[in-house]
Design an enzyme around this catalytic site. Structure first.
Site, PDB file in Angstrom:
ATOM      1  N   SER A   1      -4.340 -41.318  27.898  1.00 17.94           N
ATOM      2  CA  SER A   1      -5.533 -41.072  27.047  1.00 17.94           C
ATOM      3  C   SER A   1      -6.072 -39.869  27.547  1.00 17.94           C
ATOM      4  CB  SER A   1      -6.362 -42.400  27.228  1.00 17.94           C
ATOM      5  OG  SER A   1      -6.635 -42.639  28.562  1.00 17.94           O
TER       6      SER A   1
ATOM      7  N   SER B   1      -6.672 -38.564  33.714  1.00 18.67           N
ATOM      8  CA  SER B   1      -6.534 -37.883  34.890  1.00 18.67           C
ATOM      9  C   SER B   1      -6.748 -36.369  34.775  1.00 18.67           C
ATOM     10  CB  SER B   1      -4.986 -38.081  35.405  1.00 18.67           C
ATOM     11  OG  SER B   1      -4.741 -39.478  35.969  1.00 18.67           O
TER      12      SER B   1
ATOM     13  N   SER C   1      -7.548 -49.622  34.723  1.00 20.66           N
ATOM     14  CA  SER C   1      -8.726 -50.983  34.836  1.00 20.66           C
ATOM     15  C   SER C   1      -8.776 -51.346  33.722  1.00 20.66           C
ATOM     16  CB  SER C   1      -9.810 -50.234  35.400  1.00 20.66           C
ATOM     17  OG  SER C   1     -10.434 -48.929  34.697  1.00 20.66           O
TER      18      SER C   1
END
Length: 205
Positions: free
Chosen positions: A36, A39, A106
């Site tokens: 997405s 990072s 997460s």
């Protein structure tokens, strides 16, 4: 759980630390599907903050699994423990007056809520800023820089978020970035504008 331990406060108060360093800490928690852009945005944000002479440090999902969390797999139980540890580590960094940037899928709401509660329960409380790095599954599958979605579709990777494991999107994140609509520089600007508005960092000249 060990019972023969005592928490040591130390001689430097939180207020004194923030005054000496000239900033307060906060955790900027980037969540979203693989590919997405978490990072990439986290790296660019860290660089931007450091160039402004602010204390910032980035915790990356893959990097942490080389050391601290190398004993964990990707099943549901290990995913929960992975995020629990990161929540604790993020709190340690942020309580030292560091702007802590995390980039982790997460996937579970409950885990992100636990990380938030850790920060809220700290004395004094530490700001926890959830950033939903949002891109449609069709977009991240086209990006797929590591070839993970292709492997997951072929059944070569089990428990892969978005394909064979769930991703529970945030319902009310502090920041919502749609990476199929904005580039990295714009995403960083959105986060920085929020930090300035909340007076977590000084406004740029």
């Amino acid at each position: 759980m060990a019972t023969n331990i005592t928490f040591h406060e130390g001689s430097v108060s939180h207020q004194e630390r923030t005054q000496l360093l000239g900033q307060q800490g906060a955790t900027i928690w980037l969540t979203g599907l693989s590919a997405s852009g978490k990072s990439t945005i986290a790296t660019a944000l860290e660089q931007h903050l450091l160039q402004r002479k602010l204390h910032a440090f980035r915790l990356d999902g893959d990097n942490v699994r080389f050391g601290l969390n190398k004993d964990l797999g990707f099943g549901p139980t290990d995913r929960v423990e992975n995020i629990r540890r990161i929540g604790e580590v993020s709190l340690l960094f942020s309580s030292s007056a560091t702007l802590t940037i995390t980039a982790f899928i997460s996937p579970y709401v409950s885990d992100r809520q636990l990380a938030r509660k850790l920060h809220e329960d700290h004395k004094p409380s530490i700001r926890f800023i959830e950033v939903f790095v949002d891109a449609p599954l069709s977009v991240v599958e086209k990006r797929d820089p590591k070839g993970l979605y292709q492997k997951a579709r072929a059944g070569e990777i089990k428990e892969f978020t978005g394909i064979s494991a769930p991703y529970e999107a945030p319902s009310s994140p502090e920041i919502h970035i749609k990476t199929d609509e904005v580039d990295v520089a714009q995403a960083v600007r959105i986060i920085v504008d929020y930090l300035e508005k909340e007076e977590l960092i000084p406004k740029s000249a």
